[in-house]
Motif scaffolding. Structure first.
Motif, PDB file in Angstrom:
ATOM      1  N   SER A   7      -4.219 -10.708  17.310  1.00  0.00           N
ATOM      2  CA  SER A   7      -4.088 -11.181  15.927  1.00  0.00           C
ATOM      3  C   SER A   7      -3.208 -12.426  15.808  1.00  0.00           C
ATOM      4  N   ASN A  33      -7.495  -7.507   2.667  1.00  0.00           N
ATOM      5  CA  ASN A  33      -7.152  -7.606   4.084  1.00  0.00           C
ATOM      6  C   ASN A  33      -5.658  -7.499   4.294  1.00  0.00           C
ATOM      7  N   LEU A  68       7.862  -8.413   8.121  1.00  0.00           N
ATOM      8  CA  LEU A  68       6.773  -8.494   7.150  1.00  0.00           C
ATOM      9  C   LEU A  68       6.908  -9.760   6.324  1.00  0.00           C
ATOM     10  N   LEU A 120      -3.501  -6.382   2.252  1.00  0.00           N
ATOM     11  CA  LEU A 120      -2.976  -5.113   1.755  1.00  0.00           C
ATOM     12  C   LEU A 120      -3.052  -4.048   2.848  1.00  0.00           C
ATOM     13  N   VAL A 121      -4.214  -4.003   3.514  1.00  0.00           N
ATOM     14  CA  VAL A 121      -4.421  -2.971   4.533  1.00  0.00           C
ATOM     15  C   VAL A 121      -3.760  -3.369   5.849  1.00  0.00           C
ATOM     16  N   PHE A 122      -3.806  -4.660   6.144  1.00  0.00           N
ATOM     17  CA  PHE A 122      -3.182  -5.150   7.372  1.00  0.00           C
ATOM     18  C   PHE A 122      -2.087  -6.148   6.996  1.00  0.00           C
ATOM     19  N   PRO A 123      -0.936  -5.631   6.607  1.00  0.00           N
ATOM     20  CA  PRO A 123       0.093  -6.535   6.097  1.00  0.00           C
ATOM     21  C   PRO A 123       0.498  -7.580   7.155  1.00  0.00           C
ATOM     22  N   THR A 177       1.355   1.535   6.841  1.00  0.00           N
ATOM     23  CA  THR A 177       0.311   1.193   5.879  1.00  0.00           C
ATOM     24  C   THR A 177      -0.931   2.038   6.108  1.00  0.00           C
ATOM     25  N   LYS A 211       2.464 -10.015   9.508  1.00  0.00           N
ATOM     26  CA  LYS A 211       3.813  -9.951  10.065  1.00  0.00           C
ATOM     27  C   LYS A 211       4.062 -11.214  10.861  1.00  0.00           C
ATOM     28  N   ARG A 265      -9.863  -8.669  13.892  1.00  0.00           N
ATOM     29  CA  ARG A 265      -8.750  -9.300  14.589  1.00  0.00           C
ATOM     30  C   ARG A 265      -7.485  -9.324  13.747  1.00  0.00           C
ATOM     31  N   GLU A 269      -3.905  -6.852  12.987  1.00  0.00           N
ATOM     32  CA  GLU A 269      -3.172  -5.734  13.552  1.00  0.00           C
ATOM     33  C   GLU A 269      -2.843  -4.726  12.480  1.00  0.00           C
ATOM     34  N   LEU A 328       0.825  -1.201   0.000  1.00  0.00           N
ATOM     35  CA  LEU A 328       0.000   0.000   0.000  1.00  0.00           C
ATOM     36  C   LEU A 328       0.869   1.265   0.000  1.00  0.00           C
ATOM     37  N   ASP A 331      -9.420 -11.472   0.998  1.00  0.00           N
ATOM     38  CA  ASP A 331      -8.216 -11.830   1.729  1.00  0.00           C
ATOM     39  C   ASP A 331      -7.048 -10.946   1.306  1.00  0.00           C
TER      40      ASP A 331
END
Lengths: 850, 243
Positions: free
Chosen positions: B99, B17, B31, B19-22, A384, B24, A377, A379, A5, B14
């Motif tokens: 998470s 998802n 990452l 993309l916004v919440f990479p 980003t 880790k 759920r 993080e 992103l 997915d």
């Protein structure tokens, strides 16, 4: 790099920048864009399929291309389509039907509203009335005499012909009447008209499209307004605004915004009635982001001390809004899936209170990412989230990219996220107390990140800002928390609010003291010239290398390499400075007035006149000198002028010079050696104060400006006696000679002096470029004079006026001799470059060419 | 066809998802590649103290208690409760790193599949958390894992069948003997009909003494469960060795 992103947001920015470049370079940006985008896509697919053979990479490259295209497309196609619709009606008398889309903002003697335009009909011109025989048209015509506020008289005659023909063309095609969609800035005269958000109004007045950048270094008003989604402005009298009553039911957003407006009023009321005036104004600004009531000098203090971000609603506020609610909902046992959407809703309600400014939007989007992450759920990743906020805001309003507030907000946050931890580690090894190094770990990277931006946008480096922020940081959070408590409790009982106010008053007074004391400290703010793009890139690269790359990858660099790098950069700068320049002459657009700037190949600089509004105060922040001339000089990297020439003492020549004499280092002040009365007193006082040499000149004087450049004075006449000449005719006339090129500056001389110059055998008045005398007035530019001078290029320095400048007769006369005419009112600043043989001419505003 | 569309939509969601919440690594925050399913980086996976022989737990557990007091039929532990796993589980339970559940579930499922035929289980049930505890923590760490485990293995999650009826103190803060009393009669089965004759996979995050799992197994067995097989992410071998 798996934060795709971040890459995509960078690609989006590139798309917008290239679209902007395409727009200013070519007349058909669409063609250019489609070609680039298609070829980009093609290249991406080709590379990934045939060379890299990786599907994932293909998706990434495709994503990059898509975001690039989306940014460019939104910028050029969607937004400009709206702008063009308004441009068709620029300067026309119209009736606008729309909704109030903002809170009332008090600007001087006006109240200002954003109007979301729904319908717009031309009404003023007779030849148009046939095309709109709708009912509303007559309502508009009633007020057509009421446009006499006077601001728009000039735009009217200038654009009449083009606008009417354009409009009829538009209506023939059977499209909707005029422009719809888009927003207009409405300035209503007087403070008595207060409109609620969502109110539907009919306004009649002259529509005017904001001007693009007129001079190097001055504000691009069109772009500035576009960053708020505004494409046109209008001034109207109270009587020209008709409230549609009862208004049809407004959309939910309107209702919510009205609630937001009411909340803001109540917050302000509670605060104003429980604090002393100055403290209340600051706290209200901190809580609601509404800075209308903050006195200018107070805002200036916050600016100079680098504390202005405290008056901006941003991340800290958003945090303080979320935390109590998150706490309450958790105690209530609500699941995140239920609680977080409510919190997000509250957040956006708060935005309705503050208005959609970039910093608060950014913070809200970032916070929402975290909240949504909690719901599903996952993080959130800070970098980003910043990119997501960037993407959302830029896709919504690509023009925001060029807004200073937007850039500062993102740059500061980004720098803190990127460099914060490493800065902290660096500070840890030094012996600094923990609480100070903690504070510095956010202050230093933020200030370092925005440094080039403040230099570019404000030509200032607030060096005191780190210190000021260190002093202010501990209290600003507490002030906001207490302020929020005051705002809430004040709704219940004003006494409770006052009680907290006693404490908050102390903190606010401290904050005010810090901002004032640090701003007034000697050397707190440095005035700097606008840095070049290259310098900015080098700066950010060094910052990134030292604070991110090196500590993250634990790269060890020998000090010798650092030394080599420093020497390399410095020698590069020296080499760049040694490249011989060429003669540069800029005729600035100072409205009705004269101003020309000269830079010789050897770097000598000269300012001839400075424009200025008749009867205005040259020292005010809005004056020609402070708004236009000084920013121009700083943009050109000028902090020192070899000479300032005042051709004569009329306001439209002398006024803008005063701030230059007072603020910039000037070696000498050249004035006519023929003075009628006390007209030069203010300038001479400034010279005396700043120890500037004053040199009165007359015919026959001359001066060398470095090698090859020579200035000769042709007027006022050597033997003129007292009372013989008018002020205009006492103007300095000078000719600038650089090798084969001659440029004649004529001030405001009239026919008799022209005749004298034309007869003169002492001087050769032939010139390649003529600054047309007296703004193109018909009292000057006599045929005999023009015949003698025989210019290839004529520059008319002229703006909105009631004298009929420039005279059509003079324009015809010039055109008749084959002279190419440039006008500052049409072209903006006219920029001449010459190597001594040829002359190149650039203008600031291409689209307004006459 | 329709299924294909749903699958594609799920994949796109997915991707967005991720993309916004990479994603880790849960251990080192590195990452990860998008195709990485485990949310553990290749460097850290080598450091995870996996347990090879699982029989040790059952034996040592039975060693301390009477044979008829053991209610579960087997126990499976993915890794040892030490090193990076211990740190991650503490972050997971006490520092809001909710998470992590995906990584734990994936890791457990991967290991469990290797030794057990998953078809033999009818349902997954997690060790319940008391309402009050779940409220302060904001989530039930075992439930998150069991649900994800159910999703991965295709076994339905029926955690609602088991409830905690008594608020208990945190096991880890208690002495061994106190723990037994602490969890005694703390659980109940909400719907015995559904449990009757079923083979159940019981999920918890950490195993120390096994009393909690045993107590849960007891009520499930008493409600008529045919088989209860316990599975935990991490086991404190150190504690068990002391038995």
């Amino acid at each position: 790099m798996k934060r795709y992103l971040v890459l995509f947001s960078a690609s989006l920015i590139m798309g917008i920048i290239s679209a902007d470049a395409a727009q200013s370079c070519t007349t058909k940006p669409h063609v250019y864009l489609i070609v680039t985008i298609v070829s980009l896509l093609f290249i991406c697919v080709f590379i990934s399929i045939f060379i890299l053979k990786s599907r994932q990479l293909m998706f990434v490259l495709l994503g990059l291309a898509i975001f690039y295209a989306a940014g460019a497309f939104k910028y050029i196609h969607v937004d400009n389509a709206i702008v063009r619709k308004f441009e068709c009606l620029d300067g026309a008398q119209v009736l606008v039907r729309g909704r109030v889309y903002s809170r009332p903002e008090f600007k001087g003697e006006f109240v200002r509203y954003e109007i979301a335009v729904e319908e717009i009909m031309p009404t003023g011109n007779q030849d148009m009335s046939s095309s709109n025989d709708r009912g509303i048209a007559s309502a508009g015509n009633r007020d057509s005499t009421g446009m006499g506020i006077g601001y728009n008289a000039e735009t009217n005659d200038r654009h009449d012909t083009s606008s009417s023909s354009n409009y009829t063309a538009g209506s023939k095609s059977g499209s909707k009447p005029g422009a719809d969609g888009g927003k207009m800035l409405l300035n209503v005269y007087g403070h008595d008209l207060l409109l609620d958000y969502g109110t539907r109004v009919n306004v009649s007045g002259v529509l005017s499209v904001p001007k693009t950048r007129r001079n190097p270094g001055s504000l691009d008003y069109k772009k500035y307004l576009a960053s708020f989604g505004i494409s046109a402005t209008m001034y109207a009298k109270r009587s020209n605004v008709e409230i549609e009553n009862p208004g049809p039911s407004s959309p939910i957003a309107g209702i919510l915004a009205r609630i937001g407006g009411k909340m803001r009023e109540r917050i302000q009321d509670a605060i104003v009635s429980s604090l002393p005036e100055n403290q209340a104004v600051i706290l209200a600004a901190m809580l609601t982001g509404c800075r209308d009531n903050v006195p200018d000098d107070m805002e200036e203090n916050f600016n100079d001390s680098g504390l202005i971000h405290i008056l901006t609603v941003s991340g800290m506020h958003v945090g303080f809004i979320i935390l109590p609610f998150a706490f309450i909902f958790k105690k209530l046992g609500l699941r995140k899936q239920v609680a977080n959407p409510v919190i997000i809703l509250i957040l956006f309600l708060y935005i309705l209170v503050t208005g959609p400014q970039a910093p608060v939007l950014r913070a809200a989007i970032m916070a929402s990412t975290v909240l949504v992450g909690q719901m599903i759920r996952r993080e959130a990743d800070t970098l980003t989230s910043i990119s997501l906020a960037l993407i959302v805001l830029l896709l919504w309003r690509p023009h925001m990219l060029f807004n200073a507030g937007f850039q500062l907000s993102f740059m500061a946050t980004g720098s803190i996220v990127l460099f914060g931890r490493n800065t902290k580690n660096l500070l840890k090894s030094r012996r600094i107390p923990g609480y100070i190094s903690d504070a510095l770990a956010t202050i230093l990277p933020a200030q370092a990140g925005i440094l080039p931006l403040t230099a570019v946008h404000f030509n200032k480096l607030p060096v005191i800002s780190v210190f000021a922020n260190l002093l202010a940081a501990p209290v600003s959070g507490a002030i906001i928390i207490l302020g929020m408590a005051m705002a809430v409790l004040g709704q219940v009982s004003i006494h409770l609010s006052r009680l907290i106010g006693y404490v908050n008053n102390l903190l606010l007074s401290y904050l005010l003291f810090v901002s004032e004391a640090t701003a007034k400290m000697p050397f707190s703010v440095f005035r700097v010239t606008t840095p070049s793009i290259l310098l900015i890139i080098i700066y950010y690269f060094i910052l990134w290398f030292l604070l991110w790359f090196k500590p993250t990858y634990k790269v060890r660099v020998k000090w010798q390499y650092h030394a080599i790098a420093v020497i390399l950069v410095i020698s590069l700068a020296i080499i760049a400075g040694m490249i011989p320049g060429e003669l540069e002459v800029v005729f600035l657009d100072v409205g009705e007035g004269d101003c020309a700037f000269i830079k010789t190949p050897s770097g000598k600089t000269l300012l001839i006149d400075g424009g200025g509004k008749k009867g205005s105060d040259p020292g005010s922040a809005d004056s020609m000198g402070n708004r236009t001339i000084i920013p121009f000089l700083l943009e050109y990297g000028i902090t020192r002028l070899d000479a300032v020439v005042a051709t004569h003492a009329h306001d439209d020549h002398l006024n803008g010079i005063i701030p230059v004499l007072e603020q910039i280092k000037v070696e000498m002040f050249i004035m006519p050696g023929y003075v009628i009365g006390d007209e030069f007193d203010r300038a001479l006082n400034a010279c005396a104060r700043r120890k500037i040499n004053v040199i009165p000149v007359r015919e026959g004087d001359s001066m060398l400006l470095g090698k090859d450049v020579r200035i000769e004075i042709l007027n006022p006449p050597a033997g003129a006696k007292n009372g013989e000449l008018s002020l205009n005719n006492s103007s300095i006339v000078l000719i600038l000679k650089y090798r084969d090129v001659e440029i004649l500056f004529t001030g405001d001389i009239e026919g008799e002096i022209e005749a004298r110059l034309a007869r003169s055998i002492l001087h050769d008045t032939r010139a390649d470029v003529l600054k047309v005398p007296h703004h193109g007035s018909d009292t000057s530019s006599t045929p005999v004079f023009l015949e003698k001078v025989h210019p290839k290029v004529a520059v008319v320095s002229v703006g909105n006026n009631n004298y009929g400048h420039p005279s059509a007769e003079v324009m015809d006369r010039l055109a008749g001799t084959g002279t190419k005419i440039f006008r500052t009112d049409l072209n903006g600043a006219v920029i001449l470059g010459s190597n001594g043989k040829r002359i190149r001419i650039k203008v600031m505003c291409k689209d307004r060419q006459g | 066809m329709q299924e294909g569309i749903i699958k594609l939509a799920a994949r796109i969601i997915d991707y967005i998802n991720k993309l916004v919440f990479p994603p880790k690594c849960i251990f080192c925050s590195e990452l990860l590649e998008y195709k990485e399913k485990l949310e553990i980086c290749t460097k850290c996976i080598g450091k995870v103290p996996l347990i090879k022989d699982n029989s040790v737990f059952l034996k040592s557990f039975m060693h301390g208690v009477d044979a008829e007091a053991v209610w579960f039929d087997g126990i499976f532990c993915t890794c040892e409760y030490k090193g990076i796993v211990k740190e991650a589980i503490i972050r997971y339970k006490y520092f809001g790193k909710y998470s992590y559940y995906r990584a734990f579930a994936n890791l457990t499922a991967q290991r469990l599949k290797a030794v057990k035929n998953m078809d033999e289980f009818d349902m997954v049930i997690s060790v319940p958390l008391h309402k009050r505890k779940e409220r302060t923590r904001g989530y039930n760490q075992s439930l998150l894992i069991s649900r994800e485990l159910g999703k991965i293995t295709g076994i339905p999650d029926k955690s609602r069948l088991l409830a905690r009826i008594r608020h208990t103190d945190t096991q880890s803060l208690l002495h061994r003997n106190e723990r037994y009393i602490n969890v005694k009669d703390a659980f109940t089965v909400t719907d015995e009909n559904e449990v009757e004759g079923k083979s159940i996979l019981l999920v918890d995050d950490v195993l120390t003494t096994g009393y909690t799992l045993n107590e849960c197994s007891k009520v499930l067995k008493k409600a008529g469960a045919r088989q209860v097989y316990a599975v935990v992410v991490a086991a404190a071998l150190h504690d068990i060795a002391q038995l």
